[in-house]
Design an enzyme around this catalytic site. Structure first.
Site, PDB file in Angstrom:
ATOM      1  N   ASP B 128      15.716 -34.806   3.933  1.00  0.00           N
ATOM      2  CA  ASP B 128      14.985 -33.881   4.789  1.00  0.00           C
ATOM      3  C   ASP B 128      15.098 -32.472   4.205  1.00  0.00           C
ATOM      4  O   ASP B 128      16.207 -31.990   3.969  1.00  0.00           O
ATOM      5  CB  ASP B 128      15.585 -33.928   6.204  1.00  0.00           C
ATOM      6  N   PHE B 130      13.584 -28.244   4.195  1.00  0.00           N
ATOM      7  CA  PHE B 130      13.637 -27.105   5.139  1.00  0.00           C
ATOM      8  C   PHE B 130      12.602 -26.089   4.647  1.00  0.00           C
ATOM      9  O   PHE B 130      12.858 -24.910   4.615  1.00  0.00           O
ATOM     10  CB  PHE B 130      15.076 -26.551   5.064  1.00  0.00           C
ATOM     11  N   HIS B 135       9.794 -21.805  10.581  1.00  0.00           N
ATOM     12  CA  HIS B 135      10.936 -22.456  11.232  1.00  0.00           C
ATOM     13  C   HIS B 135      12.246 -21.837  10.740  1.00  0.00           C
ATOM     14  O   HIS B 135      13.135 -21.514  11.533  1.00  0.00           O
ATOM     15  CB  HIS B 135      10.901 -23.955  10.918  1.00  0.00           C
ATOM     16  N   ARG B 144      21.387 -15.871  13.922  1.00  0.00           N
ATOM     17  CA  ARG B 144      22.061 -14.758  13.254  1.00  0.00           C
ATOM     18  C   ARG B 144      21.444 -13.417  13.604  1.00  0.00           C
ATOM     19  O   ARG B 144      21.859 -12.378  13.089  1.00  0.00           O
ATOM     20  CB  ARG B 144      22.059 -14.981  11.738  1.00  0.00           C
ATOM     21  N   GLU B 198      11.240 -32.673  16.328  1.00  0.00           N
ATOM     22  CA  GLU B 198      10.869 -31.833  15.190  1.00  0.00           C
ATOM     23  C   GLU B 198       9.623 -32.417  14.526  1.00  0.00           C
ATOM     24  O   GLU B 198       9.623 -33.589  14.154  1.00  0.00           O
ATOM     25  CB  GLU B 198      11.988 -31.755  14.146  1.00  0.00           C
ATOM     26  N   GLU B 200       7.365 -33.019  11.516  1.00  0.00           N
ATOM     27  CA  GLU B 200       7.534 -32.993  10.057  1.00  0.00           C
ATOM     28  C   GLU B 200       6.485 -33.870   9.371  1.00  0.00           C
ATOM     29  O   GLU B 200       5.975 -34.827   9.943  1.00  0.00           O
ATOM     30  CB  GLU B 200       8.932 -33.500   9.666  1.00  0.00           C
ATOM     31  N   ASP B 232      11.832 -35.860  13.656  1.00  0.00           N
ATOM     32  CA  ASP B 232      13.275 -35.891  13.378  1.00  0.00           C
ATOM     33  C   ASP B 232      14.030 -35.432  14.631  1.00  0.00           C
ATOM     34  O   ASP B 232      14.487 -34.293  14.716  1.00  0.00           O
ATOM     35  CB  ASP B 232      13.580 -34.981  12.183  1.00  0.00           C
ATOM     36  N   ARG B 236      20.552 -30.212  19.715  1.00  0.00           N
ATOM     37  CA  ARG B 236      20.894 -28.859  19.260  1.00  0.00           C
ATOM     38  C   ARG B 236      22.321 -28.451  19.585  1.00  0.00           C
ATOM     39  O   ARG B 236      22.908 -27.628  18.882  1.00  0.00           O
ATOM     40  CB  ARG B 236      19.920 -27.849  19.850  1.00  0.00           C
ATOM     41  N   GLN B 239      24.552 -30.350  17.120  1.00  0.00           N
ATOM     42  CA  GLN B 239      24.343 -29.738  15.811  1.00  0.00           C
ATOM     43  C   GLN B 239      25.125 -28.439  15.662  1.00  0.00           C
ATOM     44  O   GLN B 239      25.767 -28.214  14.641  1.00  0.00           O
ATOM     45  CB  GLN B 239      22.843 -29.467  15.614  1.00  0.00           C
ATOM     46  N   LYS B 252      21.445 -35.630  14.270  1.00  0.00           N
ATOM     47  CA  LYS B 252      20.149 -36.127  13.811  1.00  0.00           C
ATOM     48  C   LYS B 252      20.148 -37.596  13.413  1.00  0.00           C
ATOM     49  O   LYS B 252      19.093 -38.152  13.122  1.00  0.00           O
ATOM     50  CB  LYS B 252      19.661 -35.292  12.628  1.00  0.00           C
ATOM     51  N   THR B 256      14.973 -41.229  13.915  1.00  0.00           N
ATOM     52  CA  THR B 256      13.920 -40.470  13.243  1.00  0.00           C
ATOM     53  C   THR B 256      12.694 -41.368  13.281  1.00  0.00           C
ATOM     54  O   THR B 256      12.732 -42.482  12.763  1.00  0.00           O
ATOM     55  CB  THR B 256      14.323 -40.172  11.774  1.00  0.00           C
ATOM     56  N   THR B 348      11.133 -29.213   9.836  1.00  0.00           N
ATOM     57  CA  THR B 348      10.203 -28.747  10.862  1.00  0.00           C
ATOM     58  C   THR B 348       9.193 -27.760  10.284  1.00  0.00           C
ATOM     59  O   THR B 348       9.569 -26.848   9.560  1.00  0.00           O
ATOM     60  CB  THR B 348      10.983 -28.049  11.991  1.00  0.00           C
ATOM     61  N   GLU B 362      12.667 -23.596  18.885  1.00  0.00           N
ATOM     62  CA  GLU B 362      11.870 -22.383  18.685  1.00  0.00           C
ATOM     63  C   GLU B 362      11.025 -22.048  19.915  1.00  0.00           C
ATOM     64  O   GLU B 362      10.966 -20.901  20.332  1.00  0.00           O
ATOM     65  CB  GLU B 362      10.958 -22.550  17.461  1.00  0.00           C
TER      66      GLU B 362
END
Lengths: 428, 428
Positions: B128, B130, B135, B144, B198, B200, B232, B236, B239, B252, B256, B348, B362
């Site tokens: 997978d 990114f 995203h 952050r 997610e 994808e 996927d 959260r 995770q 995860k 899937t 995603t 999101e």
């Protein structure tokens, strides 16, 4: 328990009897059982009807990997191992079947030295944990300046999905990977400058679970087919650039080497011991009835550079905070299905002193402090940094006293570093 | 290109002809080709000798998955697809083979509505990435406080190894995972509170590469068998507690979901477009000759809660910064071997506005801001937070104008959330 086959203190006595996949010039790859200097050709042994009394439908078993055999389940593995011990013991009551049957002895026992070993199982998924607490502390110290571990580390076995397709058998050369990394404040694409090994213990899964149905910690051991030692080759500079926030990827997917003989769980019962206690309270799904749930297994790490051998480290797999049953219970807690042939590894297992560390990242403090190794026989010294092309790393794993004929050998897990196909360094 | 089989604007016209594995009450799982409301029983088609002119040794092909078929290679796939188009087109010159052969029409064309679909390929490894930049920015901002991306993100496709064993076919219910997470400053073990999907895009690998031998970016497309859409499923809260430093694991690996029809690369050529440019200079191994290397494919995301449907999002797979050839070139740059049946996903893919985002993390800003969705038909409003038990999430993917008979449909990728087997919440 002496065997009529061979009673050398090789670590492959009747107490061991590990399984692997071997071939010779005459025999296609097939299941074999190691006994002393020999391999019993298990496929031909079955075909000759010597296990007919067990009422197993062998027509459904593909002997070219151990997957179907593993799927027969723990109780059959126990029965077969016990019968083989009774057959191969010096004063066997089944002498006529093999010991006193010259033609069968000749055809069914192959010298191990003449056998080529293959990957023992078709690996479905490969999972790598991080349960070696000294390794975790050392990594924290190197990268964050503080060895203190987060509670999330001691309260659950942290792990990630590795790359199954790059799992190879001991002896397979490993090519130095090419990738992106930082060097002196610049980014380059080229051969890694920080090639490393990692000493790990690993379990193969026999019995699967269904998607959505966890395996309880007390039931987990019945899902383990057996154990190997593992070298999770790593590139530390590629890893440092890529690993945030999704974990290691190209830094580890270029090769993972395993030893060829799958050691049966029953052979390791005498070597069970306690994991390292962190004092953390565990949630119920991780609490084991027995505290003797990990293994006292030594791995000697040797490097051959040029014509010389140096002893690099002596690791022990008891230096972990979680057992395989705990790793399996955690892995499946959310419903993840394990399949026959899946490989689960501990992550690097280090001791507390520099001569017991499981990777060069720790031994050399991320390359900042080269490590001096002395070869007693030749009087030479090696200044050890990262791995060079042409280096050969050998792990030799065993449980018990290696001078005791009954000790359990894992054989060796070796790999030679080949140079990268790309030799230039491209600045980004 | 109208077909004599069926000319409904279903997205499964002669321009598409995707492959999948189907079964019916009478037929065991086998390769099928979707055409209009029908599936062509490709296994029986071959067995009847209708592809005998291609000189393929079909005796070596297992028709129960697409793996062996995929391994035949891109040029044969093209030839077969072209022949099927010529056979199924209204004014075919091969009318006697099927169109005007009532018995064969009857036996080889099965109504899609009566077919059960199965996982199209035996998945080796699942990777997978990114590469959905919106995203990535949104995640950075949420966790952050700053959407700025690191150079290491824009200069290489960041990815991680996912769990192959938990890849399931559309329609398979997904059980809410149990795990460890933080809640109001305490740690608990119990059913996730933050269940997410997610959106994808994913590619299946046809042609493998050897360990240690990279696939160049220009050669990479020949290694792609075809495409599916993928959900996927993610937890959260699990995770957030487990993902440092090794990435997502139990968050995860519980499921899937992929869509059942593998869309052939040639069907998507008209929908190629440019990836999002970040302005970063790329190292040579990631530079493509053509800039039209990603796909303009829409995914409508619908949630069924209770008896009502709500349109949750409309995503587009063009919102990525790297193409599949770039992902494959990067994945193998260090020597990682890809195998036939491996699955590679984008991660995603989100657009820039709230109605084009690819996951609830999101859409709801990590659960802090519930999202109001209005159903025009019923006049009701849904306040959308995380997924509930009983929710059914449906992705419907397509390229082109869905009212155009020649548009390409991916079919749907759906999953119903089942409640956890454990319902209690244990405080650590």
């Amino acid at each position: 328990m002496e065997s009529w086959v061979d009673s050398e203190p090789s670590g492959f006595s009747l107490s061991n009897l590990p399984l692997g996949i071997f071939s010779t010039e005459l025999l296609s790859p097939r299941i074999g059982v190691a006994i002393g200097k020999y391999v019993l050709d298990f496929k031909s042994f079955v075909m000759e009807g010597l296990l007919a009394h067990l009422n197993i439908d062998w027509s459904q078993v593909d002997f070219a990997t151990l997957n179907d055999y593993a799927a027969l389940g723990r109780s059959r593995h126990r029965t077969i191992r016990k019968f083989l011990q009774e057959l191969l013991i010096s004063d066997t009551r089944y002498g006529s079947l093999l010991r006193d049957h010259p033609q069968r002895r000749q055809s069914l026992l192959v010298l191990r030295a003449s056998a080529t070993m293959h990957l023992p199982m078709r690996v479905g998924d490969y999972t790598d944990f991080f349960v070696g607490i000294n390794h975790a502390r050392n990594c924290n110290k190197l990268f964050r300046g503080d060895a203190t571990l987060a509670a999330s580390y001691t309260e659950q076995p942290i792990g990630y999905h590795g790359r199954a397709s790059s799992v190879v058998i001991s002896g397979t050369p490993v090519r130095r990977p090419v990738g992106q990394f930082n060097l002196d404040g610049q980014v380059f694409f080229g051969p890694t400058r920080k090639m490393d090994f990692e000493v790990e213990f690993a379990a193969f899964i026999s019995k699967p679970n269904t998607l959505g149905e966890p395996i309880g910690v007390e039931a987990a051991e019945e899902h383990i087919f057996g154990y190997v030692i593992l070298n999770d080759w790593s590139s530390r500079d590629i890893q440092q650039r890529e690993a945030f926030p999704l974990g290691p990827f190209n830094a580890k997917n270029f090769g993972t080497t395993i030893s060829p003989w799958v050691i049966q769980p029953d052979a390791l019962i005498p070597y069970k011991t306690k994991p390292i206690s962190t004092g953390s309270e565990l949630p119920k799904y991780l609490v084991e009835r027995s505290s003797n749930s990990v293994h006292d297994i030594v791995v000697d790490v040797t490097i051959k550079r040029g014509s010389q051998d140096f002893q690099l480290s002596k690791c022990n797999f008891k230096n972990v905070i979680f057992s395989f049953p705990q790793m399996i219970a955690h892995h499946t807690a959310g419903g993840c299905p394990l399949q026959t042939g899946d490989l689960i590894a501990t992550g690097t297992v280090s001791g507390e002193t520099v001569d017991t560390l499981g990777c060069l990242l720790e031994i050399t403090k991320n390359g900042m402090e080269p490590y001096q190794i002395f070869n007693n026989d030749t009087g030479s010294t090696l200044e050890m940094g990262w791995l060079h092309d042409g280096d050969c790393i050998e792990f030799h794993g065993y449980a018990g006293d290696s001078s005791d004929p009954e000790h359990i050998s894992f054989g060796s897990c070796t790999g030679l570093i080949l140079p990268s196909l790309v030799t230039s360094l491209e600045k980004l």
